[in-house]
Design a protein around this motif. Structure first.
Motif, mmCIF file in Angstrom:
data_model
loop_
_atom_site.group_PDB
_atom_site.id
_atom_site.type_symbol
_atom_site.label_atom_id
_atom_site.label_comp_id
_atom_site.label_asym_id
_atom_site.label_seq_id
_atom_site.Cartn_x
_atom_site.Cartn_y
_atom_site.Cartn_z
ATOM 1 N N PRO A 179 0.787 -1.235 0.000
ATOM 2 C CA PRO A 179 0.000 0.000 0.000
ATOM 3 C C PRO A 179 0.820 1.288 0.000
ATOM 4 N N CYS A 204 -0.158 0.749 -4.192
ATOM 5 C CA CYS A 204 -0.728 2.088 -4.045
ATOM 6 C C CYS A 204 0.400 3.025 -3.643
ATOM 7 N N ARG A 206 1.049 7.443 -3.057
ATOM 8 C CA ARG A 206 0.439 8.773 -3.093
ATOM 9 C C ARG A 206 1.226 9.765 -3.931
ATOM 10 N N ASP A 235 -3.708 7.908 -1.435
ATOM 11 C CA ASP A 235 -3.300 7.755 -0.042
ATOM 12 C C ASP A 235 -4.028 6.543 0.530
ATOM 13 N N ALA A 236 -3.314 5.446 0.759
ATOM 14 C CA ALA A 236 -3.944 4.189 1.161
ATOM 15 C C ALA A 236 -4.602 4.281 2.529
ATOM 16 N N ASP A 240 -8.546 4.293 0.888
ATOM 17 C CA ASP A 240 -8.028 2.988 0.492
ATOM 18 C C ASP A 240 -8.603 2.561 -0.864
ATOM 19 N N CYS A 252 5.631 -4.057 2.861
ATOM 20 C CA CYS A 252 5.542 -2.594 2.960
ATOM 21 C C CYS A 252 6.787 -2.002 3.616
ATOM 22 N N TRP A 286 -0.062 1.711 9.708
ATOM 23 C CA TRP A 286 0.264 0.932 8.511
ATOM 24 C C TRP A 286 0.244 -0.561 8.817
ATOM 25 N N HIS A 289 -3.301 -1.591 8.842
ATOM 26 C CA HIS A 289 -3.832 -1.525 7.478
ATOM 27 C C HIS A 289 -3.450 -2.790 6.712
ATOM 28 N N HIS A 293 -5.990 -6.251 5.278
ATOM 29 C CA HIS A 293 -6.051 -6.710 3.889
ATOM 30 C C HIS A 293 -5.594 -8.157 3.717
#
Length: 656
Positions: A179, A204, A206, A235-236, A240, A252, A286, A289, A293
């Motif tokens: 992300p 993803c 930004r 911006d995850a 999202d 990540c 993060w 996040h 997922h």
């Protein structure tokens, strides 16, 4: 004077284009009246027109492939904007993969659009992927201070950890998510490490330029294999783009220490299953996040700063991650693995589980790999082997696992008031030295004291004639006379880039202030200043001023370091180094404005002596340097013995 619309290039860039050393280009400029005139820069760092240089190289037969990839990058750099040059490189990749594309990419200037077309045509003839990777690496090297990328070796290690720990069962394929993908290093590494069918790579980012470059990179990967790729600019955390998507693996390298990550607007977000991350703990946002997922049983590997393992604000979330069996392992990496290079970063290995820890998840595996470093940076081969071997113990029923650098820690020991998961706090500490080891240390100290005494006897007998005037010359005068050649160190490229096997170590001023050993490596680029065996190296900054004769394999020099090569029949290298490093010499050649002030190496003074007298001085200088080295070694040995004997005494068992 600067010429409108001319693309400027430096001497180093000309050397890279022509495939020669920078000194050769300087010689061309002096010897050939037809060499292009300077259009900008300064006398020390002149700039020339790229088109004029290309024409001159072609006319003089010094270029066999005019218009190659090396000519492309200065044109992209001349666009000025980091974002526009990055978007232009990404658009070039798209044009190379789809030659019939006609409509221009949005946001590009007419100059950038024209350059994209020319670069795409060149890339299709030279190799599309190779051209893209060349331009991408040059872009990353140029903007290294503004970007934080994951080095290929670390990306590969993270992907292998996730694949080994997750052991995903191939159903309809494998889905990998990042992300905060940057230019796509981690998902590209996952594609390289996974050879199964039906791979899906999701990213993803930004930053629009980084997202475009990541999409271009994965576009080439998708062409080579049957896989699905998707990179979204966004911006995850705040918005999202993959909400509802579940991945088998999440990788990540998130932004560090960002306070404006969306704390207020995301306070009631359903992703915070382990608690709302404090404003000061964006990294834990993060982490959660990623977990939101993951498929059940999926694995996430995330690169984090070491403070995340111990900060008071995050202890509640760390406790929840441990109690649910989600945080499986923490690996402390040696400094230099990724930016910031001075910090020992950590890898957290997480697994998506239920609300309570499953059987066998009542502990965490902590691995301390901080010692696996060498002067040129991390020992990647040893580091990868050690980490993968240690993490292979994750699901093995060995609750007593403990080695010098790996330990399985029960939850009861971790869930205290601090919930500190820093590996160095729990790994086995070294035992008290044995009697044999102490005896060997005492013997080594005795030998060092004997050598120190011998040098004292020699040096204490030196006599000096009072008030006898001596003739001196500056380094600048010696250079003009041809007795010495002076070369200036260059700014190193991004150390995270993939290096060839013949890469060489690079020494910088910060290295000298730390331990004197090179902390990175660079490709053997013609533009680098390389010190060979027998060259005199000078650190031209007040806080680290010194001079010495380099011995051993070649080493590249960073900024504020200088290499002096002597003409043997006129100058002795050890004599020159001894004169240069005299403290009074450094004081008179420095500006003294601050500890970071530079020393004008050309103003340093050297005694004017015939070669036979230089040899006598050189031998004495060598003994003085040996005295300094042995003095430091004796101090180190003495302090270590004080500590070791103190530990043994405190442990008891004294017999005499």
């Amino acid at each position: 004077m600067s010429t409108p619309n001319a693309v400027p290039v430096s001497l180093a860039e000309i050397a890279r284009i022509a495939g020669v050393g920078r000194a050769a280009v300087s010689n061309w400029r002096r010897r050939h009246d037809s060499f292009p005139s300077r259009i900008g820069g300064t006398d020390v760092s002149p700039q020339f027109s790229l088109s004029d240089v290309e024409q001159w190289l072609r006319d003089t037969g010094k270029l066999t492939d005019a218009g190659g990839r090396e000519f492309l990058w200065p044109r992209f750099e001349a666009l000025g904007s980091r974002d526009e040059s990055g978007l232009a490189i990404a658009e070039t990749a798209r044009r190379m993969r789809a030659p019939r594309t006609r409509h221009p990419a949005p946001g590009l200037s007419p100059a950038a659009t024209d350059l994209v077309g020319a670069a795409a045509r060149r890339g299709r003839s030279d190799g599309a992927r190779e051209t893209f990777e060349f331009l991408l690496q040059r872009w990353l090297d140029t903007h290294v201070r503004q970007l934080s990328t994951t080095p290929p070796q670390l990306a590969s290690l993270m992907a292998r950890i996730a694949l080994d720990a997750g052991r995903p069962k191939v159903r309809d394929g494998l889905t990998v998510l990042d992300p905060a993908c940057g230019t796509g290093h981690l998902v590209a590494a996952a594609a390289q490490e996974y050879d199964g069918p039906g791979l899906a790579l999701l990213g993803c980012e930004r930053d629009p330029a980084l997202a475009a470059l990541a999409g271009a990179r994965l576009g080439f990967t998708a062409e080579e294999r049957d896989m699905r790729t998707e990179v979204v600019n966004g911006d995850a955390l705040r918005d999202d783009p993959f909400a509802g998507v579940r991945a088998d693996i999440a990788l990540c390298n998130p932004p560090f220490n960002e306070r404006d990550w969306g704390y207020e607007e995301l306070a009631t977000d359903q992703r915070w299953a382990h608690g709302l991350p404090p404003r000061t703990e964006p990294e834990l946002a993060w982490v959660q996040h990623l977990l939101a997922h993951l498929e059940p049983g999926g694995t996430a590997v995330v690169l984090l700063p070491p403070a995340v393992a111990s900060r008071k604000a995050g202890r509640r979330i760390r406790g929840s991650l441990l109690r649910t069996g989600t945080l499986r392992a923490v690996v402390a990496l040696p400094p230099g693995c990724a930016q910031p290079h001075s910090v020992s970063l950590q890898l957290w290995v997480l697994q998506s589980v239920g609300t309570t820890a499953p059987a066998g998840h009542q502990d965490a595996l902590l691995v301390d790999a901080t010692t696996l470093a060498k002067p040129g940076g991390p020992d990647w081969e040893a580091l990868t082997g050690f980490v993968l071997s240690s993490l292979s113990q994750l699901d093995r029923p060995d609750p007593e696992l403990r080695t010098d650098r790996t330990v399985r820690v029960p939850l009861l020991d971790l869930l205290d008031d601090e919930v500190d998961v820093t590996p160095g706090r729990y790994v086995a500490t070294g035992q008290e030295p044995s009697g044999v080891e102490l005896a060997a240390s005492w013997t080594e100290l005795t030998s060092s004291l004997t050598e120190l005494s011998r040098l004292v006897q020699h040096l204490s007998q030196l006599g000096f004639e009072a008030d006898e005037p001596r003739t001196t010359a500056t380094v600048g005068e010696l250079v003009k006379a041809g007795a010495v050649t002076l070369r200036i160190g260059q700014q190193p490229a991004d150390r995270s880039r993939t290096l060839p096997e013949n890469s060489i170590p690079i020494l910088t001023v910060p290295d000298l202030m730390l331990d004197g050993r090179p902390s990175g490596r660079v490709a053997p680029d013609a533009a680098n200043t390389v010190a060979e065996d027998g060259d005199v190296v000078v650190a031209g900054v007040v806080r680290a001023f010194k001079a010495w004769v380099h011995e051993g394999p070649p080493v590249a020099l960073g900024p504020q370091l200088y290499a002096l090569r002597v003409l043997p029949e006129k100058m002795d290298a050890h004599f020159l180094a001894g004169c240069l490093r005299a403290p009074a010499n450094g004081r008179q050649a420095g500006t003294h404005a601050s500890s970071s002030s530079r020393i004008d190496v050309r103003r340093l003074l050297v005694l004017q002596l015939p070669p036979e007298e230089q040899k006598v001085y050189a031998e004495t200088f060598r003994r003085l340097m040996s005295f300094d080295a042995v003095l430091g070694q004796t101090e180190r040995l003495g302090k270590e013995l004080v500590d070791d004997v103190g530990d043994r005494l405190a442990a008891g068992g004294l017999t005499a």
